[in-house]
Design an enzyme around this catalytic site. Structure first.
Site, PDB file in Angstrom:
ATOM      1  N   LYS A 222       0.858  -1.185   0.000  1.00 52.12           N
ATOM      2  CA  LYS A 222       0.000   0.000   0.000  1.00 52.12           C
ATOM      3  C   LYS A 222       0.891   1.230   0.000  1.00 52.12           C
ATOM      4  O   LYS A 222       1.860   1.288   0.758  1.00 52.12           O
ATOM      5  CB  LYS A 222      -0.901   0.018   1.242  1.00 52.12           C
ATOM      6  CG  LYS A 222      -1.854   1.210   1.309  1.00 52.12           C
ATOM      7  CD  LYS A 222      -2.608   1.225   2.637  1.00 52.12           C
ATOM      8  CE  LYS A 222      -3.640   2.352   2.682  1.00 52.12           C
ATOM      9  NZ  LYS A 222      -4.268   2.476   4.028  1.00 52.12           N
ATOM     10  N   HIS A 241      -5.909   2.046  14.764  1.00 52.51           N
ATOM     11  CA  HIS A 241      -6.286   0.698  14.348  1.00 52.51           C
ATOM     12  C   HIS A 241      -5.119  -0.253  14.589  1.00 52.51           C
ATOM     13  O   HIS A 241      -3.985   0.175  14.797  1.00 52.51           O
ATOM     14  CB  HIS A 241      -6.638   0.672  12.853  1.00 52.51           C
ATOM     15  CG  HIS A 241      -5.467   0.924  11.961  1.00 52.51           C
ATOM     16  ND1 HIS A 241      -4.855   2.165  11.844  1.00 52.51           N
ATOM     17  CD2 HIS A 241      -4.734   0.087  11.156  1.00 52.51           C
ATOM     18  CE1 HIS A 241      -3.851   2.088  11.010  1.00 52.51           C
ATOM     19  NE2 HIS A 241      -3.736   0.829  10.576  1.00 52.51           N
ATOM     20  N   ASP A 243      -3.379  -3.676  12.534  1.00 53.96           N
ATOM     21  CA  ASP A 243      -3.379  -4.217  11.174  1.00 53.96           C
ATOM     22  C   ASP A 243      -3.979  -5.617  11.165  1.00 53.96           C
ATOM     23  O   ASP A 243      -3.694  -6.426  12.054  1.00 53.96           O
ATOM     24  CB  ASP A 243      -1.953  -4.280  10.622  1.00 53.96           C
ATOM     25  CG  ASP A 243      -1.350  -2.901  10.393  1.00 53.96           C
ATOM     26  OD1 ASP A 243      -2.119  -1.925  10.333  1.00 53.96           O
ATOM     27  OD2 ASP A 243      -0.112  -2.816  10.275  1.00 53.96           O
ATOM     28  N   HIS A 297      -2.045   1.827  16.343  1.00 51.30           N
ATOM     29  CA  HIS A 297      -1.306   2.952  15.790  1.00 51.30           C
ATOM     30  C   HIS A 297      -2.214   3.829  14.943  1.00 51.30           C
ATOM     31  O   HIS A 297      -3.331   3.443  14.594  1.00 51.30           O
ATOM     32  CB  HIS A 297      -0.109   2.468  14.958  1.00 51.30           C
ATOM     33  CG  HIS A 297      -0.481   1.547  13.831  1.00 51.30           C
ATOM     34  ND1 HIS A 297      -0.892   0.250  14.017  1.00 51.30           N
ATOM     35  CD2 HIS A 297      -0.505   1.742  12.480  1.00 51.30           C
ATOM     36  CE1 HIS A 297      -1.149  -0.322  12.860  1.00 51.30           C
ATOM     37  NE2 HIS A 297      -0.926   0.570  11.903  1.00 51.30           N
TER      38      HIS A 297
END
Length: 355
Positions: A222, A241, A243, A297
């Protein structure tokens, strides 16, 4: 008073600036901004999430930085295991990926986001796609959600059968070759990380990688592009959030913005040139039954500079069933997570449904 996105768009239309609603991107909104001290209200986070209010300004501990070339294997395993249990994140130096290649990767990604909008849209994620691959933003998601100040490009870089080249830019011309070369070097880093993490749990070196999909693990790249923002104090590039991947391997540019939640504080990650930032993701936390922690994070943005990052998410194949490994389950340690297909886990995570 900050204007709504609707009013913002209307004012731009009144200035006879033409663009199609489905192609609204944060980069477009930033570049066409008529008021450099305002952002649309849809981007303004609640006070409890605004970085100006919530970022810790005192003396904070630094994220562990680890030399991946350390010949003392026992020491290396201990450092990575401790960081993964205590922090869920660490940085690695001397990882074997040439600094020139990292610079080329960053340069190619930067040139893509500097292209005219219509050229970037060639790689756009189809509106009806169930996959996240392609160029896009979150502006068209749930209208009730706050928007984040970021555009992105998703595409897989490994293994070859999973790659969809229609989402790989043809311009700049170096883009594809650089990404192929980066994937080649990335595979060695991935193997070393999985092996070290396995050994840190008292397992044989191959166990964690095999449990996460083995040679079928998908490398989802990404590129995050966070344009300069008139009010970086009010918005976020990415909300808080963890991962959904097994591991995330991230290259940032030099603009600060990566923050982690540690000891009830949001603290800034120190930038180390050419270092890789390693996130423990949900799938490793699940496989280890919580011994390793997925890091919470978020990302902040800057006023005068574009921030960019290049995470590679190491994801199990969709049909793979992932759950706590039997080595970590007994009568005193029941499973802390459900066992389910990764595609089902991802669906629930992306749609904010209970797992």
């Amino acid at each position: 008073m900050e204007g709504s996105l609707f009013c913002f768009v209307e004012k731009l239309r009144n200035k006879k600036i033409a663009f199609r609603m489905e192609f609204d991107r944060v980069q477009t909104i930033a570049s066409l901004s008529f008021d450099k001290e305002a952002i649309p209200e849809e981007f303004i986070m609640p006070e409890k999430e605004q970085p100006a209010i919530t970022t810790f300004r005192g003396l904070a501990p630094e994220i562990p930085a680890i030399d991946l070339s350390d010949p003392d294997q026992e020491k290396l395993v201990g450092l990575i295991a401790d960081a993964s249990k205590e922090w869920g994140i660490f940085q690695v130096i001397n990882h074997g990926i040439p600094s020139d290649l990292i610079a080329e990767l960053q340069g190619a990604g930067k040139k893509f986001f500097e292209l005219p909008q219509e050229e970037k849209e060639v790689c756009a994620r189809p509106r009806d796609s169930e996959s996240i691959e392609g160029y896009g933003s979150k502006l068209l998601n749930d209208p009730q959600e706050k928007k984040t100040w970021v555009d992105h490009l998703f595409h897989r870089i490994w293994p070859p059968p999973s790659i969809k080249y229609q989402f790989w830019p043809e311009n700049p011309p170096s883009y594809r070759e650089v990404n192929k070369e980066y994937a080649k070097y990335m595979r060695d880093v991935v193997d070393k990380l999985f092996t070290t993490l396995s050994l840190g749990l008292g397992l044989e070196g191959h166990v964690l990688k095999e449990a996460a999909g083995g040679e079928q693990i998908e490398f989802m790249l990404k590129i995050n592009y966070y344009p300069p923002c008139p009010r970086p104090d009010l918005t976020l590039g990415v909300e808080a959030h963890t991962d959904l991947s097994a591991i995330t391997i991230l290259v940032p540019n030099e603009v600060p913005g990566s923050q982690i939640f540690k000891d009830d504080h949001w603290i800034e990650a120190k930038y180390i040139p050419d270092a890789l930032i390693i996130h423990i993701g949900d799938q490793i936390e699940i496989l280890s039954n919580g011994k390793y922690k997925a890091v919470l994070h978020r990302t902040t943005v800057a006023k005068d500079r574009a921030r960019m990052s290049w995470p590679v998410f190491l994801e199990p194949p969709g049909e793979l069933v992932v759950g706590p490994l039997p080595q970590f389950i007994n009568k005193d340690n029941p499973p802390k997570f459900k066992t389910k297909k990764f595609k089902d886990y991802m669906y629930c995570k992306l749609n904010k449904l209970p797992q």
